[in-house]
Write an enzyme that holds these catalytic residues in place. Structure first.
Site, PDB file in Angstrom:
ATOM      1  CG  HIS A  67      -0.243  -0.184   2.519  1.00  0.00           C
ATOM      2  ND1 HIS A  67       0.016  -1.437   3.039  1.00  0.00           N
ATOM      3  CD2 HIS A  67       0.276   0.692   3.406  1.00  0.00           C
ATOM      4  CE1 HIS A  67       0.639  -1.324   4.185  1.00  0.00           C
ATOM      5  NE2 HIS A  67       0.815  -0.035   4.430  1.00  0.00           N
ATOM      6  CB  CYS A 174       2.104  -3.034  15.111  1.00  0.00           C
ATOM      7  SG  CYS A 174       1.269  -2.340  13.673  1.00  0.00           S
TER       8      CYS A 174
END
Length: 634
Positions: A67, A174
């Site tokens: 992405h 994360c």
């Protein structure tokens, strides 16, 4: 925004022709160009590859979600590709990827594409869903499946009832705030459903905080799970029994974590990153400091790697051109800055390398104080460079800026709400930069500069025996926990020497010893599975082949599955082999220019063949010890 609003049949390939990672990127990106989504194919592919350079977007279970959010994209869109044979996309589990979703979003897009990515990631964790995507024969069938699954997912994400007797809460985060954040969320929700437990999971992603835990949620929760790899606001959990872990552990053992939370098998959280039944400091505080440091290191590494390799290539180009370095007016060698190509590479590499110390300070601060601390951390790191405290000073500057920011935010908390806008734009950066700067210049820089200069002199004047002993220690440390705190302590020390005057034309011997020690465990295990086939089962022998690639790429973590399954044999063999490799590297006085790259960087060292010999000897020792210690398998 739904997935089926972004994905059309014209951007779907049911049988990818690609066989490599770059080919997959090309094949999927070309569909964006042909359907008018992007206006610059090469520019868009470059942005996708820049994102891949941070960390592979290939997850586990055959999933890859490349992405990019970039100016080359006109409007948000998705592309889909499928390869039943599988393609090596550098996945987390080392397995080939079979399902590919590429996301394109314009620079000025809102966070809808991140929310879409979150749902898509969650959906792909469903084994039945993945299997169906691989088996369905038409594009229409796949689109219909996605639509039905997404509708069900949106219904699942309705408000959670916190009045259940078995109600627990969790937060996930994360470092990049994309894939693992939402994979951990989905794994926890799925496990909770199977156990009959009610759970609310807060996600801290790049699209901000979603499903934010309220004071009522926290009060009513029977247990708390923090599956986080970076800093988030944790003081709100003070007084609760909290399990602190990482996102990967939540993905792999969500049921175990939930059962622990329900049983109360967790220490009482004391706030400010501290946990312990009596509220006193425990090892959890160290875990917080380690996490902040690793956040800084992860953002720093691309600058060190790219800058170090480009600088080394600059020296190489001058040498190939027959240039003999002479001293300039400042007494510095002109080697690496004479021919046009060398000068070009030196200028670019020097710019990248020169930023890594401020970046380290900035992102340690960011891990502690989030976005408001970033500016002060960057300035603190820059002052560490100009003040001579270097790498050590930047680490301290990052922690200083982070906690100064939290103090400033607390001090300004009572200001009227009408001033909220001016706080973020003016007051936070002004006060945090001023306080951090004053403390760095007056208090921290002078003593740390003295320590830094002493370290440089110690490394320069180290005798042969001392060098070898240091190499043995650092090499062995790299194999102790293979990616854990001991491994990272040695690694951070190695990268730190790259920034000192001890790093010469080819880099530093310290970093070379560290990398050699880190390459040995997976290589030694791979050799053992080849040389002693009767000591390993079929599955282990197959995994051993992957370790050749991981070892040559300096990915020590490839040895973890073997170490976890047989620690009493694998760890001693790995530590001994890694220690020998580190010691030999120092004995041969090998120096390397960058902290990562494995085999590629080895050939930029001052003596590639001796360096590879040191690594090979260490790997053979590990393999032989492991082969002798293990018993034959049936």
């Amino acid at each position: 925004m739904k997935i089926t609003e972004l994905l059309v049949k014209e951007r779907m390939i049911l049988d990818l022709q690609s066989v490599t990672k770059d080919e997959v990127i090309n094949e999927l990106a070309e569909m964006f160009l042909s359907t008018g989504i992007i206006d610059d194919l090469e520019g868009f592919k470059g942005e996708i590859k820049n994102r891949e350079a941070l960390s592979s977007t290939a997850l586990e279970e055959g999933i890859a979600i490349p992405h990019a959010k970039t100016k080359y994209v006109k409007k948000p869109a998705l592309a889909f590709g499928r390869s039943k044979k599988g393609i090596d996309y550098e996945s987390l589990d080392g397995e080939p990827s079979t399902i590919f979703f590429m996301i394109a979003a314009p620079e000025d897009a809102n966070n809808a594409h991140i929310e879409t990515l979150a749902r898509l990631t969650q959906m792909l964790l469903d084994t039945d869903f993945r299997t169906s995507i691989l088996e369905l024969g038409t594009k229409e069938e796949i689109l219909d499946l996605i639509n039905k699954k997404e509708t069900a997912k949106l219904e699942e994400n309705a408000e959670t009832d916190n009045n259940s007797d078995n109600f627990i809460i969790a937060a996930t985060a994360c470092p990049t705030g994309i894939a693992h954040t939402y994979m951990a969320e989905e794994a926890l929700k799925k496990a909770a459903a199977e156990l009959g437990v009610t759970i609310k999971v807060e996600t801290n992603g790049t699209d901000g905080v979603k499903h934010k835990l309220t004071a009522e949620d926290i009060e009513k929760a029977k247990g708390v799970i923090l599956a986080i790899d970076r800093g988030i606001e944790t003081d709100r959990f003070s007084g609760k029994k909290v399990i602190q872990t990482g996102t990967k552990e939540a993905i792999r053992d969500a049921k175990g974590l939930i059962q622990r939370a329900l049983s109360g098998d967790a220490p009482v959280f004391a706030g400010s990153g501290e946990a312990g039944s009596n509220g006193k400091n425990t090892s959890k505080e160290k875990t917080g400091i380690y996490k902040h440091l690793m956040t800084g290191v992860s953002f720093m590494l691309p600058f060190v790697v790219s800058g170090g390799i480009l600088i080394a290539l600059a020296f190489l180009f001058d040498k190939l051109a027959g240039v003999q370095g002479v001293a300039d007016a400042a007494g510095q060698s002109t080697l690496g800055s004479t021919t046009y190509l060398a000068k070009l590479f030196m200028e670019i590499g020097g710019a990248a390398f020169g930023l890594f110390i401020p970046i380290l300070g900035a992102y340690i601060a960011y891990s502690i104080g989030e976005r408001p601390a970033l500016t002060a951390g960057f300035v603190g790191g820059a002052l560490a460079v100009s003040g001579g405290s270097g790498f050590l000073g930047a680490m301290l500057a990052g922690f200083l800026a982070g906690y100064v920011t939290k103090l400033v935010i607390a001090m300004l908390k009572g200001l009227p709400k009408s001033l909220n806008g001016i706080k973020a734009i003016l007051l936070y950066p002004l006060l945090t930069v001023l306080l951090t700067g004053v403390l760095m210049i007056i208090i921290l820089n002078p003593p740390v500069r003295f320590i830094n200069e002493g370290l440089v002199e110690w490394l320069k004047n180290m005798g042969g025996t001392s060098r070898v002993i240091l190499g043995i220690i650092l090499g062995g440390m790299m194999a102790v926990d293979m990616g854990g705190p001991v491994n990272k302590a040695a690694y951070v020390f190695g990268t730190g020497t790259l920034a000192t005057a001890a790093a010469g034309e080819y880099g530093t011997p310290i970093m070379a010893a560290v990398m050699a020690g880190g390459m040995v465990p997976p290589l030694g295990i791979a050799l053992a599975t080849t040389l002693f086939k009767n000591k390993f089962n079929t599955e282990e022998r197959e995994a051993g082949k992957t370790n050749y690639i991981m070892g040559l790429s300096f990915i020590t973590e490839g040895a973890i599955p073997f170490a976890a399954g047989d620690p009493l044999r694998v760890l001693p063999a790995s530590i001994i082999g890694a220690a020998v490799a580190g010691g030999l590297s120092m004995f041969f006085n090998i120096a390397i220019p960058a902290p990562h790259g494995g085999l590629v960087v080895a050939f930029l060292s001052n003596n590639a063949w001796l360096y590879l010999l040191a690594i090979l000897i260490g790997a053979v020792i590990t393999a032989v010890i492991l082969g002798l210690l293990r018993k034959k398998v049936n």
